[in-house]
Design a protein around this motif. Structure first.
Motif, PDB file in Angstrom:
ATOM      1  N   TYR A 176     -15.219 -40.730  -9.089  1.00  0.00           N
ATOM      2  CA  TYR A 176     -16.095 -41.030  -7.952  1.00  0.00           C
ATOM      3  C   TYR A 176     -15.552 -40.556  -6.609  1.00  0.00           C
ATOM      4  N   SER A 177     -14.346 -40.016  -6.566  1.00  0.00           N
ATOM      5  CA  SER A 177     -13.855 -39.464  -5.298  1.00  0.00           C
ATOM      6  C   SER A 177     -12.749 -38.469  -5.586  1.00  0.00           C
ATOM      7  N   ALA A 178     -12.497 -37.600  -4.612  1.00  0.00           N
ATOM      8  CA  ALA A 178     -11.446 -36.590  -4.750  1.00  0.00           C
ATOM      9  C   ALA A 178     -10.756 -36.399  -3.404  1.00  0.00           C
ATOM     10  N   GLU A 179      -9.444 -36.292  -3.451  1.00  0.00           N
ATOM     11  CA  GLU A 179      -8.659 -35.998  -2.257  1.00  0.00           C
ATOM     12  C   GLU A 179      -8.330 -34.506  -2.274  1.00  0.00           C
ATOM     13  N   VAL A 180      -8.708 -33.804  -1.208  1.00  0.00           N
ATOM     14  CA  VAL A 180      -8.573 -32.346  -1.151  1.00  0.00           C
ATOM     15  C   VAL A 180      -7.794 -31.960   0.100  1.00  0.00           C
ATOM     16  N   LYS A 181      -6.870 -31.028  -0.059  1.00  0.00           N
ATOM     17  CA  LYS A 181      -6.097 -30.514   1.067  1.00  0.00           C
ATOM     18  C   LYS A 181      -6.000 -29.004   0.946  1.00  0.00           C
ATOM     19  N   ASP A 182      -6.432 -28.297   1.972  1.00  0.00           N
ATOM     20  CA  ASP A 182      -6.377 -26.829   1.999  1.00  0.00           C
ATOM     21  C   ASP A 182      -7.057 -26.210   0.780  1.00  0.00           C
ATOM     22  N   GLY A 183      -8.197 -26.768   0.389  1.00  0.00           N
ATOM     23  CA  GLY A 183      -8.944 -26.215  -0.736  1.00  0.00           C
ATOM     24  C   GLY A 183      -8.358 -26.532  -2.094  1.00  0.00           C
ATOM     25  N   ILE A 184      -7.394 -27.447  -2.164  1.00  0.00           N
ATOM     26  CA  ILE A 184      -6.742 -27.827  -3.417  1.00  0.00           C
ATOM     27  C   ILE A 184      -6.983 -29.313  -3.661  1.00  0.00           C
ATOM     28  N   ILE A 185      -7.550 -29.662  -4.810  1.00  0.00           N
ATOM     29  CA  ILE A 185      -7.685 -31.074  -5.167  1.00  0.00           C
ATOM     30  C   ILE A 185      -6.300 -31.632  -5.457  1.00  0.00           C
ATOM     31  N   GLN A 186      -5.955 -32.710  -4.767  1.00  0.00           N
ATOM     32  CA  GLN A 186      -4.658 -33.345  -4.963  1.00  0.00           C
ATOM     33  C   GLN A 186      -4.731 -34.457  -6.013  1.00  0.00           C
ATOM     34  N   ARG A 187      -5.806 -35.230  -5.907  1.00  0.00           N
ATOM     35  CA  ARG A 187      -5.916 -36.415  -6.747  1.00  0.00           C
ATOM     36  C   ARG A 187      -7.380 -36.843  -6.784  1.00  0.00           C
ATOM     37  N   VAL A 188      -7.776 -37.438  -7.903  1.00  0.00           N
ATOM     38  CA  VAL A 188      -9.122 -38.004  -7.988  1.00  0.00           C
ATOM     39  C   VAL A 188      -9.011 -39.490  -8.308  1.00  0.00           C
ATOM     40  N   GLN A 189     -10.071 -40.192  -8.021  1.00  0.00           N
ATOM     41  CA  GLN A 189     -10.151 -41.593  -8.408  1.00  0.00           C
ATOM     42  C   GLN A 189     -11.317 -41.767  -9.368  1.00  0.00           C
ATOM     43  N   ALA A 190     -11.098 -42.627 -10.353  1.00  0.00           N
ATOM     44  CA  ALA A 190     -12.117 -42.917 -11.358  1.00  0.00           C
ATOM     45  C   ALA A 190     -12.095 -44.412 -11.626  1.00  0.00           C
ATOM     46  N   ARG A 191     -13.214 -44.945 -12.102  1.00  0.00           N
ATOM     47  CA  ARG A 191     -13.273 -46.377 -12.345  1.00  0.00           C
ATOM     48  C   ARG A 191     -13.884 -46.679 -13.698  1.00  0.00           C
ATOM     49  N   SER A 213     -22.067 -31.746 -11.853  1.00  0.00           N
ATOM     50  CA  SER A 213     -21.073 -31.276 -10.870  1.00  0.00           C
ATOM     51  C   SER A 213     -20.552 -32.414  -9.996  1.00  0.00           C
ATOM     52  N   ARG A 214     -20.374 -33.588 -10.582  1.00  0.00           N
ATOM     53  CA  ARG A 214     -19.930 -34.735  -9.783  1.00  0.00           C
ATOM     54  C   ARG A 214     -18.554 -34.513  -9.176  1.00  0.00           C
ATOM     55  N   LEU A 215     -17.616 -33.972  -9.955  1.00  0.00           N
ATOM     56  CA  LEU A 215     -16.282 -33.726  -9.420  1.00  0.00           C
ATOM     57  C   LEU A 215     -16.338 -32.671  -8.322  1.00  0.00           C
ATOM     58  N   GLY A 216     -17.068 -31.588  -8.561  1.00  0.00           N
ATOM     59  CA  GLY A 216     -17.204 -30.554  -7.539  1.00  0.00           C
ATOM     60  C   GLY A 216     -17.843 -31.082  -6.277  1.00  0.00           C
ATOM     61  N   LEU A 217     -18.837 -31.948  -6.432  1.00  0.00           N
ATOM     62  CA  LEU A 217     -19.503 -32.559  -5.279  1.00  0.00           C
ATOM     63  C   LEU A 217     -18.507 -33.359  -4.455  1.00  0.00           C
ATOM     64  N   GLU A 218     -17.719 -34.206  -5.114  1.00  0.00           N
ATOM     65  CA  GLU A 218     -16.746 -35.037  -4.406  1.00  0.00           C
ATOM     66  C   GLU A 218     -15.660 -34.195  -3.747  1.00  0.00           C
ATOM     67  N   ALA A 219     -15.345 -33.052  -4.344  1.00  0.00           N
ATOM     68  CA  ALA A 219     -14.281 -32.199  -3.803  1.00  0.00           C
ATOM     69  C   ALA A 219     -14.768 -31.265  -2.706  1.00  0.00           C
ATOM     70  N   GLY A 220     -16.081 -31.217  -2.496  1.00  0.00           N
ATOM     71  CA  GLY A 220     -16.614 -30.313  -1.482  1.00  0.00           C
ATOM     72  C   GLY A 220     -16.798 -28.888  -1.966  1.00  0.00           C
ATOM     73  N   ALA A 221     -16.947 -28.708  -3.270  1.00  0.00           N
ATOM     74  CA  ALA A 221     -17.166 -27.360  -3.808  1.00  0.00           C
ATOM     75  C   ALA A 221     -18.565 -26.877  -3.434  1.00  0.00           C
ATOM     76  N   GLU A 222     -18.679 -25.603  -3.191  1.00  0.00           N
ATOM     77  CA  GLU A 222     -19.977 -25.010  -2.893  1.00  0.00           C
ATOM     78  C   GLU A 222     -20.853 -25.076  -4.138  1.00  0.00           C
ATOM     79  N   TYR A 223     -22.122 -25.454  -3.947  1.00  0.00           N
ATOM     80  CA  TYR A 223     -23.015 -25.560  -5.095  1.00  0.00           C
ATOM     81  C   TYR A 223     -24.436 -25.180  -4.706  1.00  0.00           C
ATOM     82  N   ARG A 224     -25.256 -25.012  -5.727  1.00  0.00           N
ATOM     83  CA  ARG A 224     -26.668 -24.695  -5.538  1.00  0.00           C
ATOM     84  C   ARG A 224     -27.520 -25.594  -6.419  1.00  0.00           C
ATOM     85  N   THR A 225     -28.765 -25.773  -5.986  1.00  0.00           N
ATOM     86  CA  THR A 225     -29.736 -26.534  -6.754  1.00  0.00           C
ATOM     87  C   THR A 225     -31.059 -25.777  -6.751  1.00  0.00           C
TER      88      THR A 225
END
Length: 655
Positions: A176-191, A213-225
């Motif tokens: 449900y969340s991702a910590e990102v620094k300089d375009g690199i995912i550092q850590r995610v949280q899950a429940r 694309s839930r992980l990509g969404l949380e990480a700020g990855a570019e996406y399309r719909t």
């Protein structure tokens, strides 16, 4: 023999390894220390022993925090995620697989019951059934589940995952969340609310196999719909104007004949279905149906899932009411529903953007070949109207046949802007038009195997996904590794310099026309337009044999065999009876069942046995043994699973 080696050797020979594993644990438990047992259980069900930091999560005071680390985190346990996790783990990466349902398989699980479709003969391309890990799963299921029980398919996937020592599985857990620094995912949280755990997971690489694309969404990855415009990529099949509409979702059902009249009264909220609603949706069977009960692409298939579920259930109840009570189908009198899905089988949501976006032209072979091809697709360009069942004047699908299977590049399987994020499944980097082919689960599965293998290669060589693409030597090594794992890449063949079989002289007891023994080292592992690519010979009273000989002795400790498993047929789990008639729900008759591997030492005429197998149903078999110095290696086929010919596509030998 080590416990892991035992599992690897027996899997696919005597049934699901889970059952063997239980026996093995019972025999070995006394030999393991309490700490070893505890570590094994921790991998399957990790727990924490410290309370939540209320400053970080003030509203979660009753949850328990668990910190985990791995090499690769795979989010999503559908067919793409399962194959990604297993392939990464088998290549040495420490993997955590997070799945938000209680079972694996996604749309292929018992919660949805959609059969796995792909590049095979559905669209007139016999011989192109997916190989690799998906074939391993299909063959195990066909051999051990002839009764077509969907829950046993769930169990098979679970078994394959938990039997890998390098995988930690978190079911009923959502990223449900991702910590990102300089375009690199550092850590995610899950429940996981069922176990009251919050997981903080640190990894080097991540793979989004969630479909949405839930992980990509949380990480700020570019996406399309939705749909791109026709002009954006020059796709003739795209609409004139871009939109955010998608293909809809479906809820399936199964029914059976109970041998006596079975009345049906629909709930009050069921839709009233008439002949007009079924104008483009003829009812020909009702033991399993119907993919064309599709709805919701004009809404948001993520945010509006509850509305979509309600509408789909109303349509299912209405259609079944029409089958039972319209008077049009008197032979349905003894039939009744025995299962109705409650989870909409979703086709489309968000698609992540990679360094390359697959287009209609790529799939039609109108662009140059990819130097980074890692898997194949082959489903037709299969468009569904967003309104689905809501608009009976539109056909439920429009299919544009693709002339051939196509390759999918690595660059479409990693994110453009999140540098340590892979993706596999229906959310890969593709336009909507290309997605209409790549979305099916057979293709998603081989994408998962490609991503998992690539992730392990990145861990091994300290690379990020784009770096793996840019390092052409490592990229070629990845492709050859995939081929060795029986992944198919169109136009690529075995060129592994470590494979000693490629320098051997090949002879055999006999051969069928066009099935020369030398085919087993020509690099190809399926019958295609370039030939049979296999050795075949009649089974005499003592079977048939194939022999590899070298001019000087070779040190050999590993032999890999690729058998024939009937790629000319469909093979999947389905509740649709006429579709099932195309398959053999048993070990495939062409596959070698009983065989041995022998060697002839340097300076000796004696044949010494290395391996004996008597219940094989798998296509790919690998055998490790103490290093021997051999002038010759012989594979002696004694029996198949029913066919009169011994068939082998490939033999590999390694020091």
């Amino acid at each position: 023999m080590k416990r892991r080696d035992f599992l690897t050797t027996t899997a696919g020979v005597t049934g699901y390894s889970m059952f063997i594993k239980v026996d093995g644990l019972a025999q070995e438990q006394d030999k393991r220390s309490a700490d070893e047992i505890r570590r094994e259980l921790e991998r399957i069900a990790p727990t924490g022993n410290r309370p939540i930091n209320l400053d970080a999560a003030p509203l979660e005071r009753n949850m328990t925090m668990v910190d985990l680390q791995c090499d690769v985190l795979v989010a999503g346990g559908g067919m793409a995620g399962v194959n990604a996790a297993i392939s990464a783990a088998r290549h040495g990466a420490r993997v955590i697989l997070v799945q938000d349902r209680s079972r694996l398989g996604g749309n292929a699980s018992s919660e949805v019951k959609m059969h796995v479709c792909g590049a095979g003969i559905s669209w007139g391309r016999p011989g192109w059934r997916e190989s690799g890990l998906l074939e391993e799963l299909r063959l195990d299921d066909a051999a051990n589940n002839p009764q077509r029980c969907w829950e046993l398919w769930d169990l098979l996937l679970y078994d394959k995952v938990v039997s890998e020592p390098n995988i930690t599985l978190l079911l009923e857990t959502t990223v449900y969340s991702a910590e990102v620094k300089d375009g690199i995912i550092q850590r995610v949280q899950a429940r996981c609310d069922r176990t009251e755990h919050l997981y903080r997971i640190t990894a080097k690489l991540f793979a989004d196999c969630t479909g949405d694309s839930r992980l990509g969404l949380e990480a700020g990855a570019e996406y399309r719909t939705g749909h791109e415009s026709r002009a954006q990529h020059g796709e003739s099949l795209a609409p004139e104007t871009a939109d955010i509409q998608t293909q809809g979702s479906s809820i399936l059902f199964t029914s059976r004949d109970y041998g006596k009249p079975m009345p049906f009264t629909p709930p009050k909220w069921a839709r009233k279905i008439t002949e007009k609603n079924l104008k483009s949706r003829p009812i020909k069977y009702w033991e399993y149906g119907y993919w064309w009960i599709e709805w919701g692409g004009h809404l948001n298939t993520v945010r509006d899932n509850e509305r979509i579920r309600f509408e789909l259930l109303g349509i299912v109840m209405g259609v079944w009411d029409y089958v039972k009570n319209s008077g049009k189908f008197p032979s349905s009198a003894n039939w009744a529903l025995d299962w109705v899905g409650m989870l909409p089988g979703k086709r489309e949501a968000r698609r992540l953007v990679g360094d390359h976006m697959l287009t209609q032209m790529d799939l039609m072979g109108l662009t140059p070949p990819f130097d980074d091809a890692v898997c194949i697709g082959g489903w037709n360009l299969d468009e569904h109207p967003p309104t689905g069942f809501e608009d009976p004047n539109l056909p439920p699908f429009v299919s544009i046949k693709l002339k051939e299977v196509y390759n999918i590049p690595l660059r479409s399987l990693y994110s453009k802007n999140i540098r340590n994020l892979f993706m596999a499944g229906r959310n890969i980097s593709a336009t909507h038009t290309a997605f209409s082919s790549t979305r099916v689960m057979g293709t998603c599965s081989v994408e998962g195997q490609a991503v998992g293998t690539a992730a392990a290669a990145c861990i091994k060589h300290n690379l990020l996904p784009r770096g793996l693409y840019e390092d052409k030597a490592r990229l070629k090594e990845l492709q050859q590794t995939l081929l060795r794992d029986d992944q198919t890449i169109k136009g690529l063949k075995n060129e592994d310099p470590r494979d000693l079989a490629r320098t051997a002289k090949i002879t055999a007891s006999a051969q069928e026309p066009a099935c020369d023994p030398v085919s087993v080292i020509n690099g190809w592992t399926r019958a295609m337009g370039n030939g049979e690519n296999r050795w075949a010979a009649p089974l005499g009273t003592d079977g048939a044999w194939l022999e590899l000989a070298w001019d000087k002795p070779q040190n050999i400790s590993h032999v890999q065999l690729t058998f024939d498993s009937g790629f000319q047929r469909e093979l999947t789990l389905t509740k649709q009876d006429d579709f099932n008639e195309r398959m053999i729900r048993a070990p495939q008759p062409e596959t070698v069942k009983i065989y041995s591997i022998q060697y002839q030492p340097a300076g000796s005429a004696e044949w010494i046995n290395l391996v004996s197998i008597d219940r094989n149903h798998q296509r790919l078999r690998r055998h490790d043994f103490q290093t021997v110095q051999a002038n010759r290696i012989r594979i002696h086929v004694k029996e198949t699973n029913g066919d009169t010919l011994a068939r082998i596509f490939e033999v590999r030998c390694y020091a």
